[in-house]
Design an enzyme around this catalytic site. Sequence first.
Site, PDB file in Angstrom:
ATOM      1  N   LEU A  37      -1.581  -3.637   6.279  1.00 31.92           N
ATOM      2  CA  LEU A  37      -1.655  -3.170   7.609  1.00 31.92           C
ATOM      3  C   LEU A  37      -0.311  -2.445   7.997  1.00 31.92           C
ATOM      4  O   LEU A  37       0.953  -3.057   7.511  1.00 31.92           O
ATOM      5  CB  LEU A  37      -1.690  -4.326   8.570  1.00 31.92           C
ATOM      6  CG  LEU A  37      -3.351  -4.533   8.845  1.00 31.92           C
ATOM      7  CD1 LEU A  37      -3.160  -5.781  10.055  1.00 31.92           C
ATOM      8  CD2 LEU A  37      -4.165  -3.278   9.614  1.00 31.92           C
ATOM      9  N   ASP A  38      -0.425  -1.280   8.573  1.00 30.30           N
ATOM     10  CA  ASP A  38       0.838  -0.489   9.066  1.00 30.30           C
ATOM     11  C   ASP A  38       1.672  -1.385  10.165  1.00 30.30           C
ATOM     12  O   ASP A  38       1.168  -2.176  10.640  1.00 30.30           O
ATOM     13  CB  ASP A  38       0.476   0.756   9.716  1.00 30.30           C
ATOM     14  CG  ASP A  38      -0.191   1.926   8.701  1.00 30.30           C
ATOM     15  OD1 ASP A  38       0.419   1.735   7.323  1.00 30.30           O
ATOM     16  OD2 ASP A  38      -0.807   2.532   9.127  1.00 30.30           O
ATOM     17  N   PRO A  39       2.834  -1.197  10.043  1.00 36.60           N
ATOM     18  CA  PRO A  39       3.647  -1.897  11.261  1.00 36.60           C
ATOM     19  C   PRO A  39       3.074  -1.937  12.552  1.00 36.60           C
ATOM     20  O   PRO A  39       2.936  -2.885  13.499  1.00 36.60           O
ATOM     21  CB  PRO A  39       5.129  -1.294  10.998  1.00 36.60           C
ATOM     22  CG  PRO A  39       5.330  -0.914   9.644  1.00 36.60           C
ATOM     23  CD  PRO A  39       3.875  -0.642   9.205  1.00 36.60           C
ATOM     24  N   ARG A 174      -6.037   6.320  10.637  1.00 37.05           N
ATOM     25  CA  ARG A 174      -5.277   7.278  11.130  1.00 37.05           C
ATOM     26  C   ARG A 174      -5.568   8.680  10.617  1.00 37.05           C
ATOM     27  O   ARG A 174      -5.657   9.501  11.276  1.00 37.05           O
ATOM     28  CB  ARG A 174      -3.681   6.995  10.481  1.00 37.05           C
ATOM     29  CG  ARG A 174      -2.766   6.133  10.978  1.00 37.05           C
ATOM     30  CD  ARG A 174      -1.532   6.020  10.325  1.00 37.05           C
ATOM     31  NE  ARG A 174      -1.477   5.448   9.181  1.00 37.05           N
ATOM     32  CZ  ARG A 174      -0.636   5.928   7.925  1.00 37.05           C
ATOM     33  NH1 ARG A 174       0.228   6.718   8.390  1.00 37.05           N
ATOM     34  NH2 ARG A 174      -0.629   5.089   6.984  1.00 37.05           N
TER      35      ARG A 174
END
Length: 292
Positions: A37-39, A174
Amino acid sequence: MQGFINLDKPFGWTSHDCVARVRKLLRLKRVGHAGTLDPAATGVLPIAIGKATRLLQYLPGDKAYKATIRFGVRTTTDDLQGEIITSQPCIGLSLSEVTAALSKFTGKIEQIPPIYSAIQVEGKRLYDLARKGETIEVPARTVEVFSIEVLDWREGNFPELDVAIACGSGTYIRAIARDLGAVFNTGGTLAALIRTHSSGFNLTDSLTFTDLETQLQAGIFQATPADTALQYLPSVTLPTISAQKWCQGQRIDFTSEIAGKVRVYETDTRFLGIGELQEGVLIPQMVFEPIS
């Protein structure tokens, strides 16, 4: 200690940060995670502890998200964490137009991952290349989006769309935000992301770090059993003698209509590992709990 932790990843933490924190809290070295997971994203991050790290490759790849897409903005990272490339009001964009365009993003689709991503090209991570200012052509990949449901729409100079997305592994939300904005030549970026389901785990059952620390201090923490997230695989049960041989790496004759990967048990509750059934033979793939 072995099994899984269904972690609710906090905002601003990398997946690696979460693994490091779990290692420290549990005082274990063998800790890993499924589905980076992205930050800036929050939600379900499955954490494997102990021998369960060997099961990460067998977890199901399906995922689900709640996402907010903002129109009128393009960034370097395709989310609000990057530098703004363009920002222009897009008054007049309607929900009906956006809803109609969503059909282009369901099913098996070609998707170019964000340049700031962990994908490797020629042995190097894309985000490392992007940070160095190197320009590289990112190859498109085929991903599968099972469904996109509109949850909310907020009008304005920079309208926002809330959606629920169910998809297969490797799908970048995204990129969907970016490409949806491109349909209308307005630009689009991901404004918020929550993962609600990943690899057999749901957000409703997840633990925050506060929950985990509280349970550990109270001495009541119990990891999720190692085979819980593998329920999508059919199971077979072996008698003890056959189970011992299988755990020693031997192939076992096993008549079944099932083919492919299976969960293997010695009784209805003792999980032994992952096997594969091929033409009446049960072949060991990964022995999780050998019988002594």
